[in-house]
Design an enzyme around this catalytic site. Structure first.
Site, short mmCIF file in Angstrom:
data_model
loop_
_atom_site.label_atom_id
_atom_site.label_comp_id
_atom_site.label_asym_id
_atom_site.label_seq_id
_atom_site.Cartn_x
_atom_site.Cartn_y
_atom_site.Cartn_z
N LYS A 22 37.06 28.16 37.29
CA LYS A 22 37.50 28.00 38.69
C LYS A 22 37.22 26.59 39.14
O LYS A 22 36.21 26.02 38.69
CB LYS A 22 36.78 29.00 39.60
N LYS A 61 37.81 31.86 29.76
CA LYS A 61 39.27 31.98 29.76
C LYS A 61 39.91 31.17 30.86
O LYS A 61 39.29 30.90 31.90
CB LYS A 61 39.70 33.45 29.88
N HIS A 105 45.72 39.71 30.30
CA HIS A 105 45.56 39.75 31.75
C HIS A 105 46.72 40.57 32.30
O HIS A 105 47.77 40.66 31.68
CB HIS A 105 45.59 38.31 32.29
O1 LIG Z 1 41.52 36.56 36.53
C1 LIG Z 1 40.52 37.10 37.02
O2 LIG Z 1 40.04 38.12 36.55
C2 LIG Z 1 39.98 36.50 38.28
O3 LIG Z 1 40.31 35.16 38.28
C3 LIG Z 1 38.54 36.75 38.57
O4 LIG Z 1 38.05 35.76 39.44
P1 LIG Z 1 36.80 36.02 40.37
O5 LIG Z 1 35.67 36.47 39.49
O6 LIG Z 1 36.49 34.70 41.04
O7 LIG Z 1 37.19 37.06 41.35
MG LIG Z 2 42.35 35.33 37.88
#
Ligand SMILES: O=C(O)[C@H](O)COP(=O)(O)O
Ligand SMILES: [Mg+2]
Length: 400
Positions: A140, A166, A257
């Site tokens: 992030k 990831k 995903h």
């Molecule tokens: O792709 C995911 O699973 C999310 O990006 C999780 O992000 P977060 O832990 O900041 O909610």
């Molecule tokens: Mg995400």
């Protein structure tokens, strides 16, 4: 069982009987349409869909529909979906309809499934014996960082203790962070982390791309050093997962995903439940699949996740079990709730819950691992936090 059976919840439109509505599903997805047909020959009859059962449930009905196996093209998941989850969703005689589950006979499940699955991924990370849950992170901000900074965040998460890193679902090959440059830079820093810590860490590069290019892109990512790849299954398709799993040049785990899934899964009266999606990902060969959290930021019924995860891990035509991934709004204080509900055969992922730690990514990763260690040792997170500063700071910031 030799035929396909699918279970639906539905509510008929005013003026339509439930019997008519259920039969309309069976007809539409097999040999029928809205009227009788002059072209219908006797030999077509064996391919008719049948309503096996129909019973009231809540505001509507639950029906089990039998589809003759012969109308399915073995091995073609796109075609399977066109039958079990096709035109029926738009039928005007139904107010809403939801595919809850599907059962395929053996002849339609001759897929290789996951190449690695839980066992193979655990072997790569070295947790076959400890059986502890894996901890992963999503870099992030989900978009915006350049390759060098992405690699630095990955390095910090790795030395802090994550097993898995990831890309996020919206990061593919944009100008600000070109895919292959990113893979090389991240892997170079992960090599540093791996030699410093002596641990193995996987990095799944998001190779999501158009159908005719995804395999080539994934091969190249692997050539650049990626030791896992990620694909967005709903936007790219189940066949994209299968194409990656089948390719001998892509000999790394496939992280799946499910971005956009909630358009289908969230409305409990309409759409497609997660269970059929999980089954198809397993057939297609995904090694790890997001199925949700019991305490995170996404809205869904925790009870469903337990069943969805079993779909990934229970015996299913001898296919390797898929590693369930709990992700979305997790942070160290939530680890206990997740593991209590979902068990330890799971990957817990945190983006904000690691990179938002008051002391930064490395300490966020340490806090997540401490929360896992606390659970494995039978201690409460609050108790463990007394002697583990990183976990304490995380709990002070976000709570339990
Ligand atoms: O792709 C995911 O699973 C999310 O990006 C999780 O992000 P977060 O832990 O900041 O909610
Ligand atoms: Mg995400």
């Amino acid at each position: 069982m030799t035929e396909v059976t699918a279970i639906y919840y539905f509510e008929p439109e005013t003026g339509t009987t439930p019997e008519f509505a259920a039969q309309a599903i069976a007809d539409e997805e097999t040999t029928g349409t809205w009227t009788d047909l002059s072209t219908r020959t006797d030999y077509v009859e064996r391919l008719d869909g049948k309503v096996l059962s129909l019973k009231p449930s809540g505001d509507g009905y639950i029906t089990e529909i039998l589809y003759p196996a012969e109308i399915f093209e073995p091995g073609n998941i796109s075609q399977y979906l066109s039958v079990i989850a096709g035109n029926l969703f738009g039928l005007g005689r139904l107010k809403c309809v939801r595919l809850l589950d599907v059962d395929f006979p053996k002849e339609l499940t001759r897929f290789n499934g996951p190449n690695f699955g839980i066992k193979g991924v655990r072997k790569l990370i070295g947790t076959e014996k400890s059986k502890r849950p894996h901890v992963g992170t999503i870099i992030k901000p989900k978009v915006g960082l350049n390759p060098k900074d992405t690699a630095e965040v990955a390095y910090l998460a790795a030395i802090g203790g994550v097993d898995f890193i990831k890309d996020d679902e919206t990061l593919t090959d944009q100008k600000f962070c070109p895919l292959f440059e990113r893979v090389e830079t991240v892997m170079s820093r992960l090599d540093d982390a791996m030699s410093e810590t002596g641990r193995s860490i996987l990095y799944a590069a998001n190779v999501s791309e158009r159908a005719d290019k995804i395999v080539e892109r994934a091969r190249k990512a692997v050539d650049c050093g990626a030791n896992a790849v990620m694909v967005d299954v709903i936007t790219c398709g189940f066949c994209a997962v299968e194409a990656l799993a089948q390719d001998p040049g892509i000999n790394v785990p496939i992280h799946v995903h499910r971005t956009m899934h909630a358009a289908m899964t969230r409305n409990t009266k309409h759409g497609i439940a997660m269970r059929p999606i999980a089954r198809l990902v397993r057939l297609a060969g995904g090694d790890q699949l997001h199925t949700g959290t019991v305490s995170g930021k996404m809205g869904h019924d925790p009870k469903d996740i337990i069943v969805d995860n079993k779909t990934l891990t229970d015996e299913y035509f001898g296919l390797n079990p898929v590693f369930p991934v709990a992700s979305g709004g997790l942070y160290p204080g939530k680890v206990h709730a997740e593991l209590s509900a979902l068990g330890t055969e799971i990957i817990l992922q945190a983006g904000g819950g690691i990179h938002g730690h008051p002391d930064g990514t490395k300490y966020g990763a340490m806090a997540m691992r401490q929360a896992v260690d606390a659970f494995m040792e039978g201690a409460s997170p609050e108790e463990y936090a007394k002697t583990h500063r990183e976990l304490r700071l995380a709990i002070e910031k976000w709570g339990i």
